[in-house]
Design a protein around this motif. Sequence first.
Motif, mmCIF file in Angstrom:
data_model
loop_
_atom_site.group_PDB
_atom_site.id
_atom_site.type_symbol
_atom_site.label_atom_id
_atom_site.label_comp_id
_atom_site.label_asym_id
_atom_site.label_seq_id
_atom_site.Cartn_x
_atom_site.Cartn_y
_atom_site.Cartn_z
ATOM 1 N N GLY A 164 34.137 -56.639 -23.855
ATOM 2 C CA GLY A 164 33.650 -55.483 -23.254
ATOM 3 C C GLY A 164 31.995 -55.115 -22.954
ATOM 4 O O GLY A 164 31.375 -54.002 -22.676
ATOM 5 N N LEU A 165 31.395 -56.463 -23.024
ATOM 6 C CA LEU A 165 29.807 -56.265 -22.479
ATOM 7 C C LEU A 165 29.570 -56.023 -20.956
ATOM 8 O O LEU A 165 30.120 -56.713 -20.334
ATOM 9 N N SER A 166 28.686 -55.238 -20.819
ATOM 10 C CA SER A 166 28.329 -54.866 -19.362
ATOM 11 C C SER A 166 27.404 -55.985 -18.895
ATOM 12 O O SER A 166 26.730 -56.621 -19.825
ATOM 13 N N LYS A 167 27.187 -55.898 -17.575
ATOM 14 C CA LYS A 167 26.444 -57.005 -16.981
ATOM 15 C C LYS A 167 24.881 -56.741 -17.341
ATOM 16 O O LYS A 167 24.552 -55.523 -17.643
ATOM 17 N N GLY A 168 24.295 -57.948 -17.368
ATOM 18 C CA GLY A 168 22.721 -57.703 -17.941
ATOM 19 C C GLY A 168 22.556 -58.349 -19.159
ATOM 20 O O GLY A 168 23.338 -59.288 -19.637
ATOM 21 N N GLU A 169 21.405 -58.161 -19.766
ATOM 22 C CA GLU A 169 20.894 -59.093 -20.934
ATOM 23 C C GLU A 169 21.374 -58.270 -22.022
ATOM 24 O O GLU A 169 21.173 -57.142 -22.293
ATOM 25 N N HIS A 170 21.738 -58.831 -23.138
ATOM 26 C CA HIS A 170 22.109 -58.248 -24.534
ATOM 27 C C HIS A 170 21.611 -59.097 -25.513
ATOM 28 O O HIS A 170 21.664 -60.368 -25.535
ATOM 29 N N HIS A 171 20.901 -58.336 -26.511
ATOM 30 C CA HIS A 171 20.405 -59.059 -27.762
ATOM 31 C C HIS A 171 21.304 -58.796 -29.129
ATOM 32 O O HIS A 171 21.655 -57.691 -29.170
ATOM 33 N N PHE A 172 21.502 -60.023 -29.574
ATOM 34 C CA PHE A 172 22.309 -59.723 -31.063
ATOM 35 C C PHE A 172 21.543 -60.518 -32.142
ATOM 36 O O PHE A 172 20.714 -61.525 -31.839
ATOM 37 N N GLU A 173 21.383 -59.945 -33.180
ATOM 38 C CA GLU A 173 20.415 -60.495 -34.287
ATOM 39 C C GLU A 173 21.365 -60.454 -35.548
ATOM 40 O O GLU A 173 22.389 -59.557 -35.576
ATOM 41 N N CYS A 174 21.053 -61.044 -36.693
ATOM 42 C CA CYS A 174 21.564 -60.794 -37.736
ATOM 43 C C CYS A 174 20.809 -59.775 -38.687
ATOM 44 O O CYS A 174 19.539 -60.215 -38.805
ATOM 45 N N CYS A 175 21.433 -58.732 -39.074
ATOM 46 C CA CYS A 175 20.500 -57.664 -39.660
ATOM 47 C C CYS A 175 20.193 -58.165 -41.086
ATOM 48 O O CYS A 175 19.674 -57.352 -41.925
ATOM 49 N N ILE A 176 20.593 -59.174 -41.617
ATOM 50 C CA ILE A 176 20.194 -59.600 -42.988
ATOM 51 C C ILE A 176 19.293 -60.596 -42.809
ATOM 52 O O ILE A 176 18.070 -60.729 -43.320
ATOM 53 N N HIS A 177 19.200 -61.730 -41.893
ATOM 54 C CA HIS A 177 18.417 -62.943 -41.497
ATOM 55 C C HIS A 177 17.783 -62.722 -40.091
ATOM 56 O O HIS A 177 18.363 -63.276 -39.288
ATOM 57 N N PRO A 178 17.036 -61.554 -39.871
ATOM 58 C CA PRO A 178 16.808 -61.217 -38.565
ATOM 59 C C PRO A 178 16.049 -62.366 -37.425
ATOM 60 O O PRO A 178 16.051 -62.130 -36.359
ATOM 61 N N TRP A 179 15.895 -63.496 -38.074
ATOM 62 C CA TRP A 179 15.248 -64.600 -37.149
ATOM 63 C C TRP A 179 16.755 -65.229 -36.611
ATOM 64 O O TRP A 179 16.312 -66.339 -35.854
ATOM 65 N N MET A 180 17.894 -64.902 -36.957
ATOM 66 C CA MET A 180 19.083 -65.601 -36.344
ATOM 67 C C MET A 180 19.408 -64.536 -34.985
ATOM 68 O O MET A 180 19.772 -63.542 -35.371
ATOM 69 N N ARG A 181 19.078 -65.232 -33.840
ATOM 70 C CA ARG A 181 19.040 -64.372 -32.900
ATOM 71 C C ARG A 181 19.915 -65.099 -31.582
ATOM 72 O O ARG A 181 19.643 -66.230 -31.425
ATOM 73 N N VAL A 182 20.426 -64.141 -30.799
ATOM 74 C CA VAL A 182 21.271 -64.726 -29.661
ATOM 75 C C VAL A 182 21.050 -63.652 -28.476
ATOM 76 O O VAL A 182 21.058 -62.802 -28.590
ATOM 77 N N THR A 183 20.504 -64.340 -27.265
ATOM 78 C CA THR A 183 20.460 -63.483 -26.096
ATOM 79 C C THR A 183 21.789 -63.797 -25.297
ATOM 80 O O THR A 183 22.007 -65.051 -24.953
ATOM 81 N N VAL A 184 22.617 -62.965 -24.897
ATOM 82 C CA VAL A 184 23.651 -63.133 -23.798
ATOM 83 C C VAL A 184 23.369 -62.579 -22.656
ATOM 84 O O VAL A 184 23.123 -61.437 -22.422
ATOM 85 N N GLU A 185 23.436 -63.279 -21.576
ATOM 86 C CA GLU A 185 23.430 -63.154 -20.188
ATOM 87 C C GLU A 185 24.718 -62.755 -19.614
ATOM 88 O O GLU A 185 25.510 -63.888 -19.393
ATOM 89 N N VAL A 186 25.096 -61.613 -19.126
ATOM 90 C CA VAL A 186 26.423 -61.149 -18.565
ATOM 91 C C VAL A 186 26.259 -61.055 -17.045
ATOM 92 O O VAL A 186 25.363 -60.364 -16.530
ATOM 93 N N LYS A 187 27.001 -61.948 -16.225
ATOM 94 C CA LYS A 187 26.703 -62.051 -14.948
ATOM 95 C C LYS A 187 28.157 -61.313 -14.359
ATOM 96 O O LYS A 187 29.365 -61.484 -14.808
#
Length: 187
Positions: A164-187
């Motif tokens: 259910g992610l909306s169109k656009g850019e979304h950022h996800f990270e691990c709240c324990i190890h915050p250098w674990m990061r993913v950017t999701v682009e939804v088109k």
Amino acid sequence: MNPVRKLGVVAGCLLLAGVMQSQEKSKGAEDKTSSAPTPVQIVALDECDPTTFNAKIGPDFCKNVALGAQTTFDELFAKAAAGTPDPNWDFEPDVLKIKKGTPIIVTDQGGEPHTFTEVKEFGGGFIHDLNGGEPVAPECEGGFSSLDVAKTRILQGSQLQVTGLSKGEHHFECCIHPWMRVTVEVK
Ligand SMILES: [Cu+2]
């Protein structure tokens, strides 16, 4: 052609038509299935050293089969404090481009728990000594005492589905190890 044979030919044609029609139908059903978006996979990885992690945190916390690639508990904190966090704690891939409606499945293939938490902007997590001085992302505040963080937790060997992610850019990270990061682009 005698009437009986003629009837046989007609019956044969009808039978063939029936088979073709049912093939057509099943083809249609297949098309419908394949047009449903196939989930995309993200894996969470780490190389926690079971001996030192479990001595500090508790038995069975780290279930890693490290095979010589492990990082000790103290090393992990030292690297994070120095601003060079351990790259073996990682989400793969780091950038994901998906069509709207495509589910994301995150699998923890590391040895310890992680979170896959959506944040407005990347920041630190709820274990301050792992943040390398970066301020805590508000979405990670409170750690697992926050329902929103706890809901995004992924235990070793388990999966979390994000839909259910909306169109656009979304950022996800691990709240324990915050250098674990993913950017999701939804088109
Ligand atoms: Cu993590």
